[in-house]
Structures are given as structure tokens and as C-alpha cells.
Design a protein around this motif. Structure first.
Motif, short mmCIF file in Angstrom:
data_model
loop_
_atom_site.label_atom_id
_atom_site.label_comp_id
_atom_site.label_asym_id
_atom_site.label_seq_id
_atom_site.Cartn_x
_atom_site.Cartn_y
_atom_site.Cartn_z
N ALA A 105 65.40 -48.02 -56.30
CA ALA A 105 66.28 -46.78 -56.17
C ALA A 105 67.82 -47.45 -55.91
O ALA A 105 68.51 -47.01 -56.83
CB ALA A 105 66.02 -45.87 -54.89
N LEU A 106 67.89 -48.17 -55.08
CA LEU A 106 69.38 -48.83 -54.80
C LEU A 106 69.86 -49.47 -56.21
O LEU A 106 70.91 -49.41 -56.62
CB LEU A 106 69.24 -49.79 -53.64
N GLU A 107 68.99 -50.45 -56.63
CA GLU A 107 69.39 -51.07 -58.05
C GLU A 107 69.85 -50.16 -59.05
O GLU A 107 70.74 -50.28 -59.88
CB GLU A 107 68.21 -51.93 -58.63
N ALA A 108 69.18 -49.00 -59.28
CA ALA A 108 69.28 -47.85 -60.07
C ALA A 108 71.04 -47.55 -59.84
O ALA A 108 71.68 -47.16 -60.77
CB ALA A 108 68.59 -46.78 -60.42
N VAL A 109 71.25 -47.12 -58.64
CA VAL A 109 72.45 -46.26 -58.33
C VAL A 109 73.62 -47.37 -58.41
O VAL A 109 74.82 -47.08 -58.98
CB VAL A 109 72.38 -45.86 -57.09
N GLU A 110 73.45 -48.53 -57.86
CA GLU A 110 74.15 -49.63 -58.00
C GLU A 110 74.82 -50.11 -59.35
O GLU A 110 75.67 -50.87 -59.55
CB GLU A 110 73.96 -51.02 -57.14
N SER A 111 73.75 -49.64 -60.58
CA SER A 111 74.18 -50.14 -61.95
C SER A 111 75.57 -49.25 -62.30
O SER A 111 76.20 -49.36 -63.25
CB SER A 111 73.01 -49.63 -62.61
N LYS A 112 75.82 -48.09 -61.43
CA LYS A 112 77.14 -47.44 -61.76
C LYS A 112 76.83 -46.43 -63.01
O LYS A 112 77.83 -45.83 -63.26
CB LYS A 112 78.26 -48.26 -61.91
N ASN A 113 75.58 -46.32 -63.48
CA ASN A 113 75.39 -45.42 -64.55
C ASN A 113 74.35 -44.34 -64.28
O ASN A 113 74.19 -43.63 -65.11
CB ASN A 113 74.57 -46.39 -65.80
N VAL A 114 74.13 -44.34 -62.90
CA VAL A 114 73.32 -43.09 -62.47
C VAL A 114 74.03 -42.45 -61.18
O VAL A 114 74.17 -43.16 -60.31
CB VAL A 114 72.09 -43.99 -61.97
N GLU A 115 74.29 -41.37 -61.37
CA GLU A 115 75.05 -40.54 -60.38
C GLU A 115 73.79 -39.88 -59.52
O GLU A 115 74.07 -39.99 -58.37
CB GLU A 115 75.77 -39.41 -61.02
N LEU A 116 72.70 -39.48 -60.03
CA LEU A 116 71.58 -38.69 -59.37
C LEU A 116 70.33 -39.39 -59.81
O LEU A 116 70.25 -39.60 -60.95
CB LEU A 116 71.64 -37.16 -59.49
N LEU A 117 69.46 -39.88 -58.96
CA LEU A 117 68.26 -40.26 -59.11
C LEU A 117 67.23 -39.36 -58.71
O LEU A 117 66.97 -38.82 -57.58
CB LEU A 117 68.14 -41.56 -58.09
N ALA A 118 66.32 -38.88 -59.91
CA ALA A 118 65.14 -38.00 -59.61
C ALA A 118 64.03 -38.96 -59.42
O ALA A 118 63.66 -40.04 -59.91
CB ALA A 118 64.91 -37.38 -60.95
N LEU A 119 63.28 -38.25 -58.47
CA LEU A 119 61.93 -39.23 -58.07
C LEU A 119 60.78 -38.29 -58.48
O LEU A 119 60.88 -37.02 -58.21
CB LEU A 119 62.03 -38.99 -56.40
N GLY A 120 59.97 -38.81 -59.37
CA GLY A 120 58.84 -38.17 -59.74
C GLY A 120 57.55 -38.80 -59.07
O GLY A 120 56.99 -38.01 -58.05
N ARG A 121 56.79 -39.58 -59.88
CA ARG A 121 55.31 -40.00 -59.21
C ARG A 121 55.56 -40.33 -57.78
O ARG A 121 54.56 -40.24 -57.10
CB ARG A 121 54.87 -40.84 -60.29
#
Length: 377
Positions: free
Chosen positions: A306-322
Motif C-alpha cells: 500500500a505504501l509503495e503504491a502511494v509513494e509512487s506519486k501516481n496514486v491519490e486514493l488506494l482501493a482495497l478489494g480482496r
């Protein structure tokens, strides 16, 4: 909380000035747990309250806007005014602990299941035969008439009105995952030679305009409108990233509050064409150009991912599914420094560990969805 995870809990402000308390989003998950007539069930209320409690934005399961659009057993309905009472209960449960509550409005199109629709019918932009969801055999979908197309556009607006009346904070238009709106964009599904085929973005833009106009009429400026899409199709001819670039550049001109890309992997790369090998999320973020937040989903099972996705600076909001199905304490555990206790694998021998509705538990147990598992299956 380990301070390195603080970026996950930053507030996000949408274009309409609504503030979300963190970057986490409950993805619109197919729970197959509504009543047979599409009304909201008690089991569904308990499930969605658990999964909404810690996110900033909570999105309901795809909810059909007409009876012809029903694509799953146990799918919720926003097709009738009689659905509103149950939707009010759902809104209350989703908002109970501070999340903004969204209903995803949907039509299955070719993927509607004839065993669940009036007269065993299914309709799509063009005639097609396919197998969908849990079907054992293929079914045929006929071509929609112009009148049905116009009625369906109106139905999306009427669904938005019901969502507003039920007390939700917003709607998400489901233009992804090979359902009706995506089918109109796709050259694989849409082979029409009329106005709906000559300009394949005509249908999704009309739906967006209908929903936005409805919101202007019945809601205030704080009501949220989002749009979900899938960036590529495996089919030939199908949607390519070049198509999605055109779609996104039309969508960012609309008064929307976020775009939501449907992916199985947040790090997925473009399959082919002009952008082959480039990260899909990076491209999308470039095309959106800061006009609205991008919601991204795709194989996030740990706090570090989750942190890696947000720190990419390409993701403002992170959806959790499975993952939020496997462990609805996921966010709380990160917040309280217990990220090592997160349950990231499905354990078929510990039903109580995941606290899933019975129908959804059975699907997980039977391997209906790809998941990390303790038994290695």
C-alpha cells in the motif's frame, strides 16, 4: 503507528471540496448477498459496515439500474423506488464510522445473466454469445434498440436520484470490467453502424451527462460523482491504451470528482501498441494531469505494498478489494502499529478469521477469485 505509513493517512480533497479522512477506499466488491429481488439484506448491512469503518471512501457493490442489467446472483438494485428504504439502511451503515458512502451504478449488458432477468433476456450494443460470471454454458445477448439505449441512459440518472434520496454521499458510474458502458467503448462488443457505433464514446459521455444533470437537480455541490474504467481488453479488436487516453481526456472535461481504474495489479504494464511496456497507472496519472484524484486497485495485500503504491506519486486514493475481504481490520492494524498481524492469505480452515457473508465465503473457498491461500491451491 510506524511513522513511515503516515502518507496512507493523509487527507484527500476532491474537486467538489469534500475532504476524505485518508487515502483508503473500499472497492465495489461483488458480495452476492442481497435479497433475490435486489433489496438490501441484513447480512449485507453487517458486511458493509465492517468493511467501511476505517476507509475514507466506501463504494457499494455494483447495483443494477434496470432489471435487464442484473449480472450477478445476490446483486443489489437501484432500479426501483421501492429499493430506497433498504438503500437508506445501507447508507447509514456505510457512513456510521465516518466514511463517505458511494453507490456504484451498473448495467451488465451482454454479461447480464438470463436466469436473473425478465423473460430470460440479455441485450448489448451488438449481438454476441458469451459465458459470464458463474455460468456453465454460453448465453446469447441481442442488440439493444435505440429506444432501449435512451431508456438505459435515463435509468442511470434515475438510479442516481434514488441514491441521493437514500442519503448517500455520491455515485460511481461503472464503466469497467466488460459491462455495458465499457461494451459501448469496445470495438469487440460494439460493432454498430449507427451513431452509437460511429462514436463509441457517445454512450459513456451521455451517461455521465445524465448523472451529472440529475445530481445538479437533486443534490448539493458536495455530492460526489466518480467514474470507473478498465484501461485495456485482451480481446481483439479491443480497447487499447490509446482508446483509454481518448476516454480519459474526455472524462477530465466533465465535472467529476475522481476516476477509478480497475486493475488486477497496481504495477501492470501496457500490453501492446504505442505505450507497450509502460506502466498503466503512470500513463493514466499523466493524462489526468492533476484535474481529479485517481483511485487505483490491484493486488494490495500488505501495508508495504500500500505504501509503495502511494509513494509512487501516481496514486491519490488506494482501493482495497480482496485484501479488505480477507481482513477488515487491515487499515486499523496499520494505524495501530500491528501491520505484521494483517491476514493476507485465505485460510479455508478458519472461517471466523475472515468474517465473510456465507455466499462470499463459499466463493472464496471454491477458488472463484484468485487469492493468496494458506493451502497453496
Amino acid at each position: 503507528m510506524d511513522k513511515k505509513f503516515a502518507p496512507l493517512f493523509e487527507k484527500v480533497t476532491l474537486p467538489n471540496k469534500v475532504e476524505l479522512r485518508n487515502r483508503f477506499v473500499l472497492a465495489p466488491l461483488t458480495h452476492v448477498s442481497s435479497n433475490d429481488d435486489g433489496t438490501i439484506s441484513d447480512v449485507e448491512i453487517d458486511y458493509v459496515e465492517q468493511r467501511s469503518k476505517d476507509v475514507g471512501l466506501a463504494i457499494s457493490a455494483a447495483s443494477y439500474v434496470t432489471d435487464l442489467g442484473k449480472a450477478f446472483p445476490g446483486q443489489p438494485s437501484v432500479a426501483h423506488d421501492s429499493d430506497i428504504d433498504g438503500l437508506k439502511r445501507l447508507a447509514e451503515a456505510m457512513k456510521k464510522n465516518g466514511a463517505k458512502a458511494i453507490v456504484q451504478i451498473h448495467h451488465g449488458g451482454a454479461q447480464s445473466l438470463p436466469r436473473l432477468t425478465p423473460n430470460g433476456d440479455a441485450a448489448a450494443p451488438s449481438p454476441i454469445t458469451l459465458q459470464s460470471f458463474d455460468e456453465k454454458e454460453e448465453h446469447h445477448a441481442r442488440e439493444m434498440t435505440n429506444e432501449e439505449i435512451e431508456q438505459t441512459i435515463t435509468a442511470f440518472g434515475e438510479a442516481a436520484r434514488r441514491v441521493i434520496e437514500a442519503g448517500f454521499d455520491g455515485v460511481e458510474i461503472h464503466g469497467a470490467n466488460h459491462y455495458l458502458i465499457q461494451q459501448f467503448v469496445s470495438p469487440y462488443y460494439n460493432r454498430r453502424e449507427d451513431e452509437w457505433g460511429e462514436n463509441r464514446l457517445n454512450f459513456p459521455m451521455r451517461v455521465v451527462d445524465e448523472v451529472v444533470d440529475t445530481v445538479k437537480t437533486y443534490a448539493d455541490e458536495k455530492f460526489i460523482v466518480g467514474y470507473r474504467f478498465s484501461p485495456e481488453e485482451a480481446e481483439t479488436p479491443g480497447i487499447r491504451m490509446e482508446t483509454t487516453e481518448e476516454l480519459v481526456k474526455h472524462l477530465i472535461e466533465k465535472p467529476l470528482d475522481y476516476l477509478h481504474v480497475s486493475l488486477m495489479d497496481v504495477n501492470a504494464e501496457t500490453r501492446e501498441g504505442k505505450y507497450q511496456g509502460e506502466g498503466r497507472v503512470k500513463l493514466l496519472h499523466q493524462w489526468i494531469d492533476g484535474r481529479m484524484p485517481l483511485v487505483v486497485i490491484g493486488s494490495i495485500f500488505t501495508a508495504e505494498q500500500a505504501l509503495e503504491a502511494v509513494e509512487s506519486k501516481n496514486v491519490e486514493l488506494l482501493a482495497l478489494g480482496r485484501e479488505i475481504l480477507l481482513d477488515h481490520h487491515f487499515i486499523n492494524k496499520i494505524k495501530n502499529g500491528k501491520e505484521n498481524d494483517i491476514v493476507s492469505k485465505f485460510d479455508p480452515n478458519s472461517e471466523e478469521k475472515h468474517d465473510l457473508p456465507p455466499n462470499l465465503w463459499n466463493q472464496f473457498n471454491e477458488g472463484f477469485y484468485p487469492l493468496p491461500r494458506t493451502d497453496g491451491k
